[in-house]
Design a protein around this motif. Structure first.
Motif, PDB file in Angstrom:
ATOM      1  N   UNK A   1      11.850  -1.239  -7.466  1.00 29.43           N
ATOM      2  CA  UNK A   1      11.864  -0.954  -5.882  1.00 29.43           C
ATOM      3  C   UNK A   1      10.424  -1.079  -5.320  1.00 29.43           C
ATOM      4  N   UNK A   2       9.443  -1.995  -6.005  1.00 30.51           N
ATOM      5  CA  UNK A   2       8.139  -1.943  -5.649  1.00 30.51           C
ATOM      6  C   UNK A   2       7.741  -3.249  -4.932  1.00 30.51           C
ATOM      7  N   UNK A   3       7.654  -3.408  -3.781  1.00 32.04           N
ATOM      8  CA  UNK A   3       7.446  -4.344  -2.759  1.00 32.04           C
ATOM      9  C   UNK A   3       6.289  -4.040  -2.005  1.00 32.04           C
ATOM     10  N   UNK A   4       5.401  -5.095  -1.689  1.00 28.98           N
ATOM     11  CA  UNK A   4       4.175  -4.967  -0.934  1.00 28.98           C
ATOM     12  C   UNK A   4       4.456  -5.902   0.445  1.00 28.98           C
ATOM     13  N   UNK A   5       4.113  -5.440   1.564  1.00 24.52           N
ATOM     14  CA  UNK A   5       4.196  -6.022   2.629  1.00 24.52           C
ATOM     15  C   UNK A   5       2.759  -6.625   2.833  1.00 24.52           C
ATOM     16  N   UNK A   6       2.312  -7.872   2.941  1.00 24.95           N
ATOM     17  CA  UNK A   6       1.232  -8.522   3.007  1.00 24.95           C
ATOM     18  C   UNK A   6       1.038  -9.016   4.525  1.00 24.95           C
ATOM     19  N   UNK A   7      -0.085  -8.497   5.280  1.00 27.30           N
ATOM     20  CA  UNK A   7      -0.380  -8.997   6.839  1.00 27.30           C
ATOM     21  C   UNK A   7      -1.647  -9.449   6.687  1.00 27.30           C
ATOM     22  N   UNK A   8      -1.818 -10.440   7.582  1.00 31.10           N
ATOM     23  CA  UNK A   8      -3.366 -11.001   7.958  1.00 31.10           C
ATOM     24  C   UNK A   8      -3.732 -10.055   9.255  1.00 31.10           C
TER      25      UNK A   8
ATOM     26  N   UNK B   1      -4.112  -6.820   4.924  1.00 34.15           N
ATOM     27  CA  UNK B   1      -3.759  -5.523   5.070  1.00 34.15           C
ATOM     28  C   UNK B   1      -2.398  -5.720   4.354  1.00 34.15           C
ATOM     29  N   UNK B   2      -2.653  -4.972   3.049  1.00 30.62           N
ATOM     30  CA  UNK B   2      -1.510  -5.059   2.099  1.00 30.62           C
ATOM     31  C   UNK B   2      -0.880  -3.511   2.156  1.00 30.62           C
ATOM     32  N   UNK B   3       0.229  -3.366   2.386  1.00 24.92           N
ATOM     33  CA  UNK B   3       0.724  -1.812   2.491  1.00 24.92           C
ATOM     34  C   UNK B   3       2.291  -2.036   1.702  1.00 24.92           C
ATOM     35  N   UNK B   4       2.395  -0.676   0.837  1.00 28.57           N
ATOM     36  CA  UNK B   4       3.609  -0.674   0.373  1.00 28.57           C
ATOM     37  C   UNK B   4       4.896  -0.657   1.274  1.00 28.57           C
ATOM     38  N   UNK B   5       6.076  -1.015   0.778  1.00 28.21           N
ATOM     39  CA  UNK B   5       7.120  -0.938   1.300  1.00 28.21           C
ATOM     40  C   UNK B   5       8.081   0.394   0.973  1.00 28.21           C
ATOM     41  N   UNK B   6       8.449   1.224   1.901  1.00 32.84           N
ATOM     42  CA  UNK B   6       9.114   2.365   1.534  1.00 32.84           C
ATOM     43  C   UNK B   6      10.600   1.862   2.062  1.00 32.84           C
TER      44      UNK B   6
ATOM     45  N   UNK C   1       4.102   2.328   6.120  1.00 30.39           N
ATOM     46  CA  UNK C   1       3.063   3.329   6.533  1.00 30.39           C
ATOM     47  C   UNK C   1       1.745   2.924   6.226  1.00 30.39           C
ATOM     48  N   UNK C   2       0.857   3.196   7.341  1.00 29.84           N
ATOM     49  CA  UNK C   2      -0.749   3.010   7.059  1.00 29.84           C
ATOM     50  C   UNK C   2      -1.012   3.705   5.851  1.00 29.84           C
ATOM     51  N   UNK C   3      -2.114   3.154   5.222  1.00 27.45           N
ATOM     52  CA  UNK C   3      -2.797   3.955   4.090  1.00 27.45           C
ATOM     53  C   UNK C   3      -4.249   3.381   4.054  1.00 27.45           C
ATOM     54  N   UNK C   4      -5.414   4.134   4.060  1.00 34.02           N
ATOM     55  CA  UNK C   4      -6.648   3.831   4.050  1.00 34.02           C
ATOM     56  C   UNK C   4      -7.021   3.145   2.653  1.00 34.02           C
ATOM     57  N   UNK C   5      -6.297   3.616   1.661  1.00 33.56           N
ATOM     58  CA  UNK C   5      -6.567   3.443   0.067  1.00 33.56           C
ATOM     59  C   UNK C   5      -5.129   3.750  -0.531  1.00 33.56           C
ATOM     60  N   UNK C   6      -4.801   2.772  -1.634  1.00 35.42           N
ATOM     61  CA  UNK C   6      -3.560   3.186  -2.351  1.00 35.42           C
ATOM     62  C   UNK C   6      -3.607   2.328  -3.537  1.00 35.42           C
ATOM     63  N   UNK C   7      -2.647   2.878  -4.490  1.00 36.35           N
ATOM     64  CA  UNK C   7      -2.555   2.011  -5.520  1.00 36.35           C
ATOM     65  C   UNK C   7      -1.431   2.011  -6.053  1.00 36.35           C
ATOM     66  N   UNK C   8      -0.955   0.991  -7.332  1.00 41.99           N
ATOM     67  CA  UNK C   8       0.326   0.669  -7.506  1.00 41.99           C
ATOM     68  C   UNK C   8       1.326   2.117  -7.973  1.00 41.99           C
ATOM     69  N   UNK C   9       0.504   3.472  -8.360  1.00 45.94           N
ATOM     70  CA  UNK C   9       1.130   4.448  -8.720  1.00 45.94           C
ATOM     71  C   UNK C   9       1.993   4.981  -7.601  1.00 45.94           C
ATOM     72  N   UNK C  10       1.979   4.510  -6.005  1.00 44.51           N
ATOM     73  CA  UNK C  10       2.844   5.013  -5.186  1.00 44.51           C
ATOM     74  C   UNK C  10       4.160   4.631  -5.607  1.00 44.51           C
TER      75      UNK C  10
END
Ligand code: DGJ
Length: 343
Positions: free
Chosen positions: A293-300, A313-318, A327-336
């Motif tokens: 269930x690991x998907x990243x939404x990529x935005x320009x 702007x790459x953010x995880x899809x929940x 959800x916005x996150x200032x910094x995150x990694x694949x551990x989410x």
């Protein structure tokens, strides 16, 4: 004398020293400068990702400085990564042509390139939104190019209006059964079309549906999870951000149900929240390999006055009950993605 010998020795060995590489990244920082292996801001806007043989390939629009960067002067840039944080410049996969008679001549508009791999032909197939030089956004065509290797060089094949329809912002999607689809903003951007491709992925197969009629959606991106199809797009406001919208369907052919804006939170860098999609516009939903269930939404985040400075702007899809949140996150990694759902 000894010092001189030492100096000569170190000078002669200097060329053997490894070139300074930027520090290895281990997190995503949406909106920050994102440096490649040469220390240069990644230049792959409106992009998409292909995972092939253990490597992620990121293809996007190469933009130059200033307003001139809003048309194509270089081509489609490709970067490679094994971890999604650190990207190596793999060069220009599809260069613009210097022949003024070519569809993809220097000064044409080449946007939103996406690449898929065809298992039958063993070829990499690129589709992109093409506008002919000097015609603004009136041509509304799709271009197709093909390569033997993921990073190219891609050979430009043709451009046309798919299904005899206008086509601007677009993306590609390959389903589990190997069938591929193009999703494109059509009918003057009023209505989205979903169109099956031929088995070689080089042309529309002739089966197409109209969805989100008159909802004026651009920037389509799609993924599949647990047999359901999830979709995100923007409204139409040129380079300015607007509110994202999501949708879900049990089949690529629908019925598609709109779910509203999936964005949550605010980008402190520009104080933009969901009604302006954090300042971004969707371009691709990337499935992370090896995680459930690991998907990243990529935005320009476009910077049309100095196009080369556009940010990512790459953010995880929940995933939620029926839909998903971003959800916005200032910094995150694949551990989410290792955290239990709902946390
Ligand atoms: C919005 C689109 O999504 C972009 O790809 C680009 O075509 C701009 N419009 C141009 O204004």
């Amino acid at each position: 004398m000894k010092l001189l010998a030492f100096t000569i020795l170190t000078a002669s060995l200097a060329h053997l020293a490894p070139a300074a590489e930027p520090a290895k990244l281990s997190a995503f920082e949406p909106g920050a400068l994102w440096l490649d292996n040469n220390g240069k801001h990644i230049n792959a806007h409106g992009g998409g990702i292909l995972f092939h043989n253990g490597v992620y390939y990121w293809y996007g629009e190469h933009k130059i400085e200033g307003d001139a960067g809003n048309v194509a002067h270089v081509g489609v840039h490709c970067y490679e990564s094994r971890d999604l944080y650190n990207w190596k410049d793999a060069g220009i996969a599809l260069p613009v042509s210097q022949d003024p008679a070519s569809d993809i001549t220097d000064g044409s508009i080449i946007e939103r390139p996406k690449v898929i791999y065809n298992k039958l032909t063993k070829k990499f197939v690129m589709w992109f939104h093409l506008e002919l030089k000097g015609q603004g956004y009136n041509a509304a065509r799709s271009g197709v190019a093909v390569a033997e290797q993921a990073a190219g060089p891609f050979k430009y094949l043709k451009s046309f209006r798919p299904d005899d329809s206008m086509a601007r912002d677009q993306t590609l999607f390959v389903d589990d059964d190997g069938k591929a689809y193009q999703l494109y903003a059509s009918e003057g951007n009023a209505t989205l079309h979903i169109s099956l491709l031929t088995d070689d992925y080089l042309a529309p197969a002739g089966k197409v549906i109209r969805v989100f009629e008159k909802r004026e959606m651009e920037a389509p991106a799609i993924c599949k999870r647990d047999g359901r199809y999830y979709f995100i797009a923007s409204g139409c406001s040129g380079w300015d951000p607007n509110d994202a919208r999501a949708a879900v369907a049990p089949s690529i052919w629908g019925p598609w149900k709109e779910l509203g804006n999936p964005c949550v939170g605010t980008n402190p860098g520009n104080r933009m929240g969901p009604n302006r999609t954090f300042g971004g516009q969707s371009t691709y939903i990337l499935q992370v390999q090896g995680k459930k269930d690991a998907y990243i939404c990529m935005f320009d985040l476009w910077r049309p006055k100095n196009a080369i400075d556009g940010r990512y702007l790459w953010l995880p899809v929940k995933f939620t009950g029926e839909g998903f949140k971003i959800e916005w996150s200032n910094q995150w990694d694949l551990g989410v993605f290792d955290q239990p759902a709902g946390s």
